[in-house]
Design a protein around this motif. Structure first.
Motif, PDB file in Angstrom:
ATOM      1  N   SER A 302       0.838  -1.198   0.000  1.00 55.99           N
ATOM      2  CA  SER A 302       0.000   0.000   0.000  1.00 55.99           C
ATOM      3  C   SER A 302       0.873   1.248   0.000  1.00 55.99           C
ATOM      4  CB  SER A 302      -0.912   0.018   1.229  1.00 55.99           C
ATOM      5  OG  SER A 302      -0.148   0.104   2.414  1.00 55.99           O
ATOM      6  N   TRP A 303       0.281   2.362  -0.455  1.00 51.85           N
ATOM      7  CA  TRP A 303       1.009   3.640  -0.415  1.00 51.85           C
ATOM      8  C   TRP A 303       1.359   3.989   1.025  1.00 51.85           C
ATOM      9  CZ3 TRP A 303      -0.117   8.295   1.980  1.00 51.85           C
ATOM     10  CH2 TRP A 303       0.697   9.376   1.631  1.00 51.85           C
ATOM     11  N   MET A 304       0.441   3.756   1.955  1.00 49.21           N
ATOM     12  CA  MET A 304       0.694   4.062   3.354  1.00 49.21           C
ATOM     13  C   MET A 304       1.853   3.246   3.899  1.00 49.21           C
ATOM     14  SD  MET A 304      -0.010   5.839   5.995  1.00 49.21           S
ATOM     15  CE  MET A 304      -1.607   6.586   5.624  1.00 49.21           C
ATOM     16  N   GLY A 305       1.898   1.946   3.583  1.00 50.26           N
ATOM     17  CA  GLY A 305       2.984   1.105   4.070  1.00 50.26           C
ATOM     18  C   GLY A 305       4.333   1.570   3.573  1.00 50.26           C
ATOM     19  N   GLY A 306       4.419   1.901   2.281  1.00 53.04           N
ATOM     20  CA  GLY A 306       5.669   2.376   1.725  1.00 53.04           C
ATOM     21  C   GLY A 306       6.081   3.728   2.280  1.00 53.04           C
ATOM     22  N   THR A 307       5.096   4.604   2.509  1.00 53.44           N
ATOM     23  CA  THR A 307       5.386   5.938   3.038  1.00 53.44           C
ATOM     24  C   THR A 307       5.882   5.855   4.475  1.00 53.44           C
ATOM     25  OG1 THR A 307       3.737   6.938   1.577  1.00 53.44           O
ATOM     26  CG2 THR A 307       4.412   8.213   3.498  1.00 53.44           C
ATOM     27  N   LEU A 308       5.271   4.997   5.280  1.00 56.79           N
ATOM     28  CA  LEU A 308       5.725   4.834   6.661  1.00 56.79           C
ATOM     29  C   LEU A 308       7.162   4.313   6.700  1.00 56.79           C
ATOM     30  CD1 LEU A 308       2.566   3.302   8.394  1.00 56.79           C
ATOM     31  CD2 LEU A 308       3.509   5.606   8.697  1.00 56.79           C
ATOM     32  N   ALA A 309       7.460   3.355   5.830  1.00 59.52           N
ATOM     33  CA  ALA A 309       8.822   2.816   5.795  1.00 59.52           C
ATOM     34  C   ALA A 309       9.817   3.900   5.400  1.00 59.52           C
ATOM     35  CB  ALA A 309       8.888   1.649   4.811  1.00 59.52           C
ATOM     36  N   ALA A 310       9.426   4.788   4.474  1.00 62.67           N
ATOM     37  CA  ALA A 310      10.307   5.890   4.080  1.00 62.67           C
ATOM     38  C   ALA A 310      10.520   6.868   5.233  1.00 62.67           C
ATOM     39  CB  ALA A 310       9.718   6.608   2.863  1.00 62.67           C
ATOM     40  N   HIS A 311       9.481   7.088   6.035  1.00 60.02           N
ATOM     41  CA  HIS A 311       9.605   7.982   7.184  1.00 60.02           C
ATOM     42  C   HIS A 311      10.554   7.418   8.236  1.00 60.02           C
ATOM     43  CE1 HIS A 311       6.986  11.476   6.794  1.00 60.02           C
ATOM     44  NE2 HIS A 311       6.170  10.729   6.082  1.00 60.02           N
ATOM     45  N   ALA A 312      10.652   6.095   8.319  1.00 59.99           N
ATOM     46  CA  ALA A 312      11.508   5.485   9.342  1.00 59.99           C
ATOM     47  C   ALA A 312      12.953   5.953   9.200  1.00 59.99           C
ATOM     48  CB  ALA A 312      11.429   3.966   9.246  1.00 59.99           C
ATOM     49  N   ALA A 313      13.385   6.224   7.972  1.00 59.27           N
ATOM     50  CA  ALA A 313      14.757   6.665   7.756  1.00 59.27           C
ATOM     51  C   ALA A 313      14.990   8.072   8.299  1.00 59.27           C
ATOM     52  CB  ALA A 313      15.085   6.617   6.262  1.00 59.27           C
ATOM     53  N   ARG A 314      13.916   8.829   8.553  1.00 60.95           N
ATOM     54  CA  ARG A 314      14.053  10.199   9.056  1.00 60.95           C
ATOM     55  C   ARG A 314      13.885  10.272  10.569  1.00 60.95           C
ATOM     56  NH1 ARG A 314      13.070  14.075   4.738  1.00 60.95           N
ATOM     57  NH2 ARG A 314      12.668  15.609   6.375  1.00 60.95           N
ATOM     58  N   PRO A 578       2.957  18.431  31.658  1.00 62.51           N
ATOM     59  CA  PRO A 578       3.033  17.917  30.288  1.00 62.51           C
ATOM     60  C   PRO A 578       2.759  16.413  30.226  1.00 62.51           C
ATOM     61  CG  PRO A 578       4.905  19.343  30.769  1.00 62.51           C
ATOM     62  CD  PRO A 578       4.220  19.080  32.077  1.00 62.51           C
ATOM     63  N   ILE A 579       2.018  16.018  29.206  1.00 67.33           N
ATOM     64  CA  ILE A 579       1.752  14.605  28.918  1.00 67.33           C
ATOM     65  C   ILE A 579       2.448  14.304  27.591  1.00 67.33           C
ATOM     66  CG2 ILE A 579      -0.024  12.862  28.492  1.00 67.33           C
ATOM     67  CD1 ILE A 579      -1.963  14.620  30.079  1.00 67.33           C
ATOM     68  N   PRO A 580       3.678  13.786  27.623  1.00 68.38           N
ATOM     69  CA  PRO A 580       4.442  13.598  26.384  1.00 68.38           C
ATOM     70  C   PRO A 580       3.898  12.461  25.532  1.00 68.38           C
ATOM     71  CG  PRO A 580       5.865  13.590  28.339  1.00 68.38           C
ATOM     72  CD  PRO A 580       4.463  13.427  28.803  1.00 68.38           C
ATOM     73  N   TYR A 581       4.085  12.602  24.217  1.00 66.02           N
ATOM     74  CA  TYR A 581       3.758  11.517  23.293  1.00 66.02           C
ATOM     75  C   TYR A 581       4.838  11.438  22.226  1.00 66.02           C
ATOM     76  CZ  TYR A 581       2.094  15.161  20.096  1.00 66.02           C
ATOM     77  OH  TYR A 581       2.013  16.277  19.293  1.00 66.02           O
ATOM     78  N   LEU A 582       5.038  10.255  21.697  1.00 64.54           N
ATOM     79  CA  LEU A 582       5.993  10.009  20.618  1.00 64.54           C
ATOM     80  C   LEU A 582       5.338   9.138  19.564  1.00 64.54           C
ATOM     81  CD1 LEU A 582       9.423   9.211  22.338  1.00 64.54           C
ATOM     82  CD2 LEU A 582       8.842  11.243  21.017  1.00 64.54           C
ATOM     83  N   ILE A 583       5.640   9.404  18.301  1.00 70.11           N
ATOM     84  CA  ILE A 583       5.165   8.574  17.202  1.00 70.11           C
ATOM     85  C   ILE A 583       6.393   7.973  16.538  1.00 70.11           C
ATOM     86  CG2 ILE A 583       3.911   8.519  15.020  1.00 70.11           C
ATOM     87  CD1 ILE A 583       2.267  10.881  16.042  1.00 70.11           C
ATOM     88  N   ARG A 584       6.447   6.649  16.509  1.00 65.69           N
ATOM     89  CA  ARG A 584       7.621   5.952  15.990  1.00 65.69           C
ATOM     90  C   ARG A 584       7.224   5.047  14.821  1.00 65.69           C
ATOM     91  NH1 ARG A 584       9.210   5.033  21.908  1.00 65.69           N
ATOM     92  NH2 ARG A 584       8.339   2.950  21.729  1.00 65.69           N
ATOM     93  N   VAL A 585       8.180   4.802  13.948  1.00 62.69           N
ATOM     94  CA  VAL A 585       8.010   3.874  12.833  1.00 62.69           C
ATOM     95  C   VAL A 585       9.199   2.931  12.826  1.00 62.69           C
ATOM     96  CG1 VAL A 585       7.786   3.588  10.342  1.00 62.69           C
ATOM     97  CG2 VAL A 585       6.711   5.534  11.457  1.00 62.69           C
ATOM     98  N   GLU A 586       8.912   1.641  12.710  1.00 61.85           N
ATOM     99  CA  GLU A 586       9.984   0.646  12.742  1.00 61.85           C
ATOM    100  C   GLU A 586       9.761  -0.385  11.639  1.00 61.85           C
ATOM    101  OE1 GLU A 586      11.609  -2.967  15.632  1.00 61.85           O
ATOM    102  OE2 GLU A 586      10.112  -1.537  16.371  1.00 61.85           O
ATOM    103  N   PRO A 587      10.672  -0.475  10.655  1.00 63.84           N
ATOM    104  CA  PRO A 587      10.551  -1.547   9.655  1.00 63.84           C
ATOM    105  C   PRO A 587      10.679  -2.911  10.330  1.00 63.84           C
ATOM    106  CG  PRO A 587      12.088   0.151   8.938  1.00 63.84           C
ATOM    107  CD  PRO A 587      11.804   0.416  10.391  1.00 63.84           C
ATOM    108  N   ARG A 588       9.838  -3.846   9.917  1.00 64.46           N
ATOM    109  CA  ARG A 588       9.884  -5.203  10.465  1.00 64.46           C
ATOM    110  C   ARG A 588       9.776  -6.197   9.313  1.00 64.46           C
ATOM    111  NH1 ARG A 588       6.572  -5.510  16.245  1.00 64.46           N
ATOM    112  NH2 ARG A 588       7.875  -3.969  17.334  1.00 64.46           N
ATOM    113  N   GLY A 589      10.932  -6.717   8.881  1.00 64.78           N
ATOM    114  CA  GLY A 589      10.939  -7.636   7.757  1.00 64.78           C
ATOM    115  C   GLY A 589      10.383  -6.955   6.518  1.00 64.78           C
ATOM    116  N   ALA A 590       9.390  -7.594   5.911  1.00 60.10           N
ATOM    117  CA  ALA A 590       8.765  -7.014   4.724  1.00 60.10           C
ATOM    118  C   ALA A 590       7.739  -5.955   5.085  1.00 60.10           C
ATOM    119  CB  ALA A 590       8.093  -8.123   3.906  1.00 60.10           C
TER     120      ALA A 590
END
Length: 628
Positions: A302-314, A578-590
């Motif tokens: 999916s476009w979303m899956g590929g875009t998230l994986a690209a964001h992981a590098a940033r 403050p109530i902190p939040y983080l959004i993370r992306v992690e490639p996992r295999g394919a």
């Protein structure tokens, strides 16, 4: 009046949300057996009848089609924490006992509450969902006798097993594996109960659902098996229906609109195929709470899956511009920036759509081209940070109609890790497009008058060196022939800062300028505020924090409250933690995992508990004549 079986549902729900687990409750003395029940007393071997078979506790595998699993690991601990946060003199254990006699002693409050949902094979998505929830029992006979004591019909179905029902709610009490010797299992309908009962008592308690205090997971494969064929059959029908509703009979607009609708439908199917599972975890930590929501995609088709994986590098730490925000912001956030190559197809599609809309509105081609170019310009790839400073009211002398707008907008600050030339140009292009004569002419044909359009003016700031000010004003209609002073609706100030750009907007230019002056001078940066820049040591693509004070107005509005300042003033920590939040992306295999982690410190949890209790219990007092 007899208490029906549905009375058990609220009790179990009460345990799930107020959930508490201090010391184990004492076991009640065994009541006398009811007629038809097996005897509980010991009898000499010589006088004993046939040997009663032990309940079947052999493990049961997860049934086909299970799509939802949930567990509250120790309900008592969560309940006690929630009561402590609310600072209310609330004895939830005693309340359980008042609902049904003995329930406070019979429920195993330190054994997990569990949930299971299943898509029945061969049944439609709409009608085939089965759901059951379970709670642990210390002594099932106390529950049975309590139900019978309030007039409920409970039927014994075997050694240590009972059934009761009321309408669509069917419940069973039977022996179980795991932390509790017995469990009460309830489902909507007898079919669902029969289907899920063995697994709920002899399989689910043995499942490894992690170490979180509460866990919920939604599994993709069963959903895909149940809904995938229907979604594919509906795709063409759905696209046709949407286009029939949106079509304008203008080829210039309908063609790009059709491309976007079809692309969205295709993306939805690909995303459904990519979806592996959704998980929600809650964990008590350092007197507060940590919530983790994760979405796992098993591939990146999916476009979303590929875009998230690209964001992981940033992914990385918060940018420096986030730490430069003012320390008095009520909420703040940052992102690592977009990935231009991933958004290029979307920008092109939206650009064609905007141009088609201009043709449909019979605007000059140049207008459509300018609007399309703006769509492309507005996508940001540089890291950004943003924050909000609440304001109590509009500037002195401002008309009353601006009071509410001032409170809603506040003072908002945006920082961008890029030079200011581009953003000044974009703002000027937006203003020029807004003021385009052909657009005004087209609006006039629809009945709009020149006086209906707010006026936008540009000037150099007198308060912030090198900054540019854009002010949006509206000329009110004359009253009794007298001209009224123009009303300033919104002010935007752009200030260059070397390689960075700062933009502030709101209704009070003086407040905006003061905020920018402090940022440029490096005065009172966010970096010095405890807890505001916490990252947990994990690289992320976005993050920030919020506060109870920043979220309270929305919650109060939803509950029709008008006394938010009074409520916030009564909170133990004034809603400022403050109530902190983080959004993370992690490639996992394919595939790839998207995860958001929200940490609620003890002080914020206490504020939240008191705030929610106050909203539900403390109604605002009516204004009296004396107070007026």
């Amino acid at each position: 009046m007899a208490l029906r079986a549905r009375s058990l549902g609220p009790i179990l729900a009460l345990l799930a949300v107020s959930c508490g687990g201090g010391q184990p409750a004492p076991t009640a003395p065994p009541p006398a057996p009811a007629a038809g029940d097996e005897p509980r007393a010991e009898v000499p071997a010589a006088e004993a009848g046939p040997v009663v078979a032990a309940p079947d506790l052999s493990p049961v595998r997860r049934p086909e089609g299970v799509v939802l699993l949930g567990r509250i690991r120790d309900p008592g601990v969560l309940a006690d924490a929630a009561v402590a946060w609310s600072k209310a003199p609330y004895d939830w254990r005693a309340r359980l006992g008042r609902k049904i006699p003995g329930m406070d002693r019979a429920l195993h409050t330190s054994a997990p509450i569990e949930l299971v949902g299943r898509m029945a094979p061969g049944v439609s998505l709409e009608r085939g969902f089965e759901l059951a929830f379970t709670v642990g029992l210390r002594d099932p006979r106390v529950v049975v006798d309590g139900l019978r004591g309030v007039g409920e019909a409970v039927e014994q179905t075997g050694p240590g097993s009972w059934r009761f029902s009321d309408g669509g709610l069917e419940c069973a009490i039977t022996a179980s594996v795991g932390a509790a010797p017995s469990r009460a299992v309830c489902a909507h309908g007898a079919t669902a109960l029969e289907s899920l009962l063995p697994y709920a008592t002899r399989g689910l308690p043995l499942e490894n659902l992690g170490a979180a205090d509460a866990h919920l997971e939604l599994l993709g494969p069963p959903l895909q098996a149940a809904a995938g064929p229907d979604l594919r059959r509906l795709r063409s029908l759905g696209v046709g229906f949407v286009m029939n509703e949106l079509a304008t009979d203008s080829p210039a607009l309908d063609a790009p609109l059709g491309e976007i609708v079809q692309a969205l439908a295709d993306e939805l199917l690909l995303l459904v195929d990519d979806f592996e599972k959704l998980t929600v975890d809650l964990a008590l930590a350092d007197g507060g709470l940590r919530a983790t929501v994760g979405v796992d995609l098993r591939s990146r088709t999916s476009w979303m899956g590929g875009t998230l994986a690209a964001h992981a590098a940033r992914a990385g730490a918060p940018p420096e511009i986030f730490h430069r925000l003012p320390a008095d912001v009520a909420d703040a956030g940052w992102t690592s920036g977009g990935v231009p190559e991933r958004t290029a197809p979307l920008r092109r599609a939206l650009g064609r759509l905007v141009q088609g809309a201009a043709v449909h509105a019979k605007l000059p081609p140049l207008v459509g081209q300018k609007a399309s170019a703006l769509v492309d310009e507005l996508w940001e790839s540089a890291p950004i940070a943003y924050g909000t400073i609440p304001v109590a009211s509009a500037p002195a002398g401002a008309p009353a109609e601006l009071e509410e707008l001032a409170r809603i907008v506040g003072t908002r600050v945006l920082g961008i890790e890029a030079k200011s030339d581009r953003y000044r140009r974009v703002i000027e292009q937006i203003v020029a497009l807004y003021q385009d004569p052909s657009l005004r002419k087209a609006a006039a044909k629809q009945g709009a008058k020149a006086a209906d359009f707010p006026k936008v003016t540009k000037r150099a700031s007198k308060l912030v060196k090198g900054a540019t000010v854009w002010e949006v004003t509206l000329q009110p209609k004359p009253v009794k022939g007298k001209t009224r002073k123009a009303v300033s609706l919104l002010t935007l100030v752009l200030a260059p800062d070397g390689e960075r750009t700062w933009i502030a907007f709101g209704v009070d230019e003086a407040a905006l300028s003061k905020t920018l002056q402090g940022i440029l001078a490096g005065a009172s940066p966010l970096r010095g505020r405890p807890g505001a820049t916490a990252t947990g040591g994990q690289p992320a693509i976005a993050g920030g924090f919020l506060t109870i004070a920043s979220s309270a107005p929305g919650a109060a509005e939803a509950s029709d409250r008008t006394d938010v300042p009074r409520i916030l003033g009564r909170l133990p920590h004034r809603g400022q933690t403050p109530i902190p939040y983080l959004i993370r992306v992690e490639p996992r295999g394919a595939g790839v995992r998207l995860e958001e982690v929200v940490t609620v410190p003890r002080e914020a949890a206490e504020d939240l508990g008191v705030f929610l209790r106050t909203l539900s219990e403390d109604e605002p007092r009516a204004e009296t004549t004396a107070s007026r």
